[in-house]
Design a protein around this motif. Structure first.
Motif, PDB file in Angstrom:
ATOM      1  N   THR A 114       3.451  -0.858  -0.557  1.00 18.14           N
ATOM      2  CA  THR A 114       3.361  -1.793   0.770  1.00 18.14           C
ATOM      3  C   THR A 114       5.057  -1.594   1.139  1.00 18.14           C
ATOM      4  O   THR A 114       5.530  -1.452   2.227  1.00 18.14           O
ATOM      5  CB  THR A 114       2.602  -2.798   0.721  1.00 18.14           C
ATOM      6  N   LEU A 115       5.741  -2.296   0.040  1.00 20.69           N
ATOM      7  CA  LEU A 115       6.938  -2.589   0.300  1.00 20.69           C
ATOM      8  C   LEU A 115       8.033  -1.381   0.518  1.00 20.69           C
ATOM      9  O   LEU A 115       9.177  -1.539   0.919  1.00 20.69           O
ATOM     10  CB  LEU A 115       7.622  -3.524  -0.944  1.00 20.69           C
TER      11      LEU A 115
ATOM     12  N   GLU B 245      17.667  -3.104  -5.468  1.00 21.71           N
ATOM     13  CA  GLU B 245      17.266  -2.104  -6.526  1.00 21.71           C
ATOM     14  C   GLU B 245      16.059  -1.620  -6.118  1.00 21.71           C
ATOM     15  O   GLU B 245      15.324  -2.211  -5.366  1.00 21.71           O
ATOM     16  CB  GLU B 245      17.126  -2.795  -7.706  1.00 21.71           C
ATOM     17  N   PRO B 246      15.951  -0.225  -6.344  1.00 22.83           N
ATOM     18  CA  PRO B 246      14.711   0.579  -5.896  1.00 22.83           C
ATOM     19  C   PRO B 246      13.361   0.154  -6.335  1.00 22.83           C
ATOM     20  O   PRO B 246      13.541  -0.373  -7.716  1.00 22.83           O
ATOM     21  CB  PRO B 246      14.977   2.187  -6.290  1.00 22.83           C
ATOM     22  N   LEU B 247      12.577   0.341  -5.983  1.00 23.62           N
ATOM     23  CA  LEU B 247      11.153   0.043  -6.391  1.00 23.62           C
ATOM     24  C   LEU B 247      10.305   1.178  -6.734  1.00 23.62           C
ATOM     25  O   LEU B 247      10.573   2.273  -5.928  1.00 23.62           O
ATOM     26  CB  LEU B 247      10.461  -0.900  -5.241  1.00 23.62           C
ATOM     27  N   SER B 248       9.505   1.274  -7.449  1.00 27.22           N
ATOM     28  CA  SER B 248       8.741   2.324  -8.007  1.00 27.22           C
ATOM     29  C   SER B 248       7.672   1.839  -8.757  1.00 27.22           C
ATOM     30  O   SER B 248       7.480   0.849  -9.311  1.00 27.22           O
ATOM     31  CB  SER B 248       9.592   3.208  -8.959  1.00 27.22           C
TER      32      SER B 248
ATOM     33  N   LEU C 245      -3.872  -5.920 -12.911  1.00 27.16           N
ATOM     34  CA  LEU C 245      -2.610  -6.371 -12.597  1.00 27.16           C
ATOM     35  C   LEU C 245      -1.604  -5.228 -12.253  1.00 27.16           C
ATOM     36  O   LEU C 245      -0.980  -5.318 -11.358  1.00 27.16           O
ATOM     37  CB  LEU C 245      -1.963  -7.145 -13.455  1.00 27.16           C
ATOM     38  N   ARG C 246      -1.772  -4.256 -13.076  1.00 27.63           N
ATOM     39  CA  ARG C 246      -1.080  -2.961 -12.515  1.00 27.63           C
ATOM     40  C   ARG C 246      -1.556  -2.362 -11.095  1.00 27.63           C
ATOM     41  O   ARG C 246      -0.573  -1.990 -10.346  1.00 27.63           O
ATOM     42  CB  ARG C 246      -1.567  -1.836 -13.640  1.00 27.63           C
ATOM     43  N   ALA C 247      -2.652  -2.359 -10.845  1.00 29.34           N
ATOM     44  CA  ALA C 247      -2.987  -2.068  -9.562  1.00 29.34           C
ATOM     45  C   ALA C 247      -2.388  -2.903  -8.343  1.00 29.34           C
ATOM     46  O   ALA C 247      -2.025  -2.455  -7.378  1.00 29.34           O
ATOM     47  CB  ALA C 247      -4.669  -2.020  -9.463  1.00 29.34           C
ATOM     48  N   ASN C 248      -2.548  -4.126  -8.924  1.00 28.46           N
ATOM     49  CA  ASN C 248      -1.875  -5.313  -7.786  1.00 28.46           C
ATOM     50  C   ASN C 248      -0.353  -4.860  -7.776  1.00 28.46           C
ATOM     51  O   ASN C 248       0.125  -4.773  -6.470  1.00 28.46           O
ATOM     52  CB  ASN C 248      -2.226  -6.641  -8.339  1.00 28.46           C
ATOM     53  N   ALA C 249       0.266  -4.707  -8.719  1.00 25.35           N
ATOM     54  CA  ALA C 249       1.716  -4.506  -8.542  1.00 25.35           C
ATOM     55  C   ALA C 249       2.122  -2.991  -7.868  1.00 25.35           C
ATOM     56  O   ALA C 249       3.054  -3.242  -7.157  1.00 25.35           O
ATOM     57  CB  ALA C 249       2.366  -4.461  -9.941  1.00 25.35           C
TER      58      ALA C 249
ATOM     59  N   ARG D 122       6.961   2.014   7.231  1.00 27.45           N
ATOM     60  CA  ARG D 122       6.950   0.988   8.334  1.00 27.45           C
ATOM     61  C   ARG D 122       6.715  -0.334   7.772  1.00 27.45           C
ATOM     62  O   ARG D 122       7.190  -1.355   8.197  1.00 27.45           O
ATOM     63  CB  ARG D 122       5.660   1.298   9.267  1.00 27.45           C
ATOM     64  N   GLN D 123       5.684  -0.447   6.744  1.00 26.30           N
ATOM     65  CA  GLN D 123       5.355  -2.146   6.253  1.00 26.30           C
ATOM     66  C   GLN D 123       6.803  -2.346   5.629  1.00 26.30           C
ATOM     67  O   GLN D 123       6.551  -3.788   5.514  1.00 26.30           O
ATOM     68  CB  GLN D 123       4.204  -1.647   5.261  1.00 26.30           C
ATOM     69  N   GLY D 124       7.536  -1.682   4.921  1.00 18.88           N
ATOM     70  CA  GLY D 124       8.646  -2.466   4.162  1.00 18.88           C
ATOM     71  C   GLY D 124       9.407  -3.232   5.058  1.00 18.88           C
ATOM     72  O   GLY D 124       9.527  -4.222   4.854  1.00 18.88           O
ATOM     73  N   PRO D 125      10.017  -2.490   5.996  1.00 17.40           N
ATOM     74  CA  PRO D 125      10.893  -3.196   7.101  1.00 17.40           C
ATOM     75  C   PRO D 125      10.151  -4.139   7.612  1.00 17.40           C
ATOM     76  O   PRO D 125      10.523  -5.203   7.981  1.00 17.40           O
ATOM     77  CB  PRO D 125      11.103  -2.121   7.960  1.00 17.40           C
ATOM     78  N   LEU D 126       8.808  -3.989   8.071  1.00 18.33           N
ATOM     79  CA  LEU D 126       7.954  -5.009   8.851  1.00 18.33           C
ATOM     80  C   LEU D 126       7.996  -6.322   7.945  1.00 18.33           C
ATOM     81  O   LEU D 126       8.237  -7.655   8.492  1.00 18.33           O
ATOM     82  CB  LEU D 126       6.656  -4.489   9.056  1.00 18.33           C
ATOM     83  N   PHE D 127       7.744  -6.201   6.546  1.00 21.16           N
ATOM     84  CA  PHE D 127       7.500  -7.301   5.809  1.00 21.16           C
ATOM     85  C   PHE D 127       8.999  -8.236   5.609  1.00 21.16           C
ATOM     86  O   PHE D 127       9.296  -9.225   5.757  1.00 21.16           O
ATOM     87  CB  PHE D 127       6.962  -7.148   4.259  1.00 21.16           C
TER      88      PHE D 127
END
Length: 211
Positions: free
Chosen positions: A101-102, A178-181, A91-95, A106-111
């Protein structure tokens, strides 16, 4: 049996047609990441992809069909689930994959553009739901394995567990800003892991104990 006319963009091509599709989908992704769905234009996509407008109009017909095909392709190209031997690690790998990605340039604005498009476009919404169904189904296997290992209770809903991991991450992306990390990803995964072990995602009633 008579076959109906396929939905534009759903027929899988080969050869030169496949190369054109790849180029058009890449161009569409770039355009969406740069300017969002409202500014998506088939003629501009054709120019970016280096192909004729007629080709793009004939194959996809609308920006919603193009966005839907892009989502199908993104699902096809997505990274397969990990298998680290424990629910916490998987689950840590998934998160972390969701966060990487987000937060990608490129992928963040695309999603974000595709999610915004889905809010007002049924075809794009259906494709987006299909994308997430496939991703959740892919990662649900790590929960099934955890059930088999006895890490979490029998009756745990694998899809609910996986969906719960990414929910707070998308909430940050779309609602709070809020920022993602990786630290945020790890906390989300740890919370869901603990809840799953405690039986929070069971769909069957827990056994009753009699004195």
């Amino acid at each position: 049996m008579t076959r109906g006319t396929p939905t534009p963009g759903t027929v899988r091509p080969g050869g030169r047609t496949a190369r054109v599709r790849d180029a058009v989908l890449a161009a569409a992704g770039d355009a969406l990441a740069e300017s969002g769905f409202e500014a998506l234009d088939l003629a501009d996509v054709a120019h970016r992809a280096g192909c004729g407008k007629t080709t793009v109009y004939r194959r996809w017909g609308s920006t919603s069909a193009l966005a839907a095909d892009l989502l199908r392709d993104m699902a096809d190209q997505s990274v397969p689930r990990s298998d680290h031997g424990s629910l916490a690690a998987d689950l840590r790998a998934n998160a972390r994959l969701v966060v990487s990605t987000l937060t990608d340039a490129r992928q963040g604005p695309l999603f974000t553009a595709l999610i915004a498009a889905a809010a007002g476009n049924p075809a794009t919404a259906e494709a987006l739901h299909g994308f997430y169904r496939r991703r959740i189904d892919e990662w649900a296997g790590c929960v099934v394995a955890a059930i088999d290992r006895g890490e979490v209770p029998a009756g745990t809903d694998p899809r609910e567990v996986v969906a719960a991991v990414s929910a707070p991450l998308y909430y940050r992306l779309l609602n709070t800003g809020e920022p993602l990390s990786e630290a945020v990803a790890d906390r989300a995964a740890a919370a869901v892991t603990a809840a799953a072990i405690a039986g929070a995602y069971r769909t069957d009633p827990p056994p009753t104990h009699t004195a």
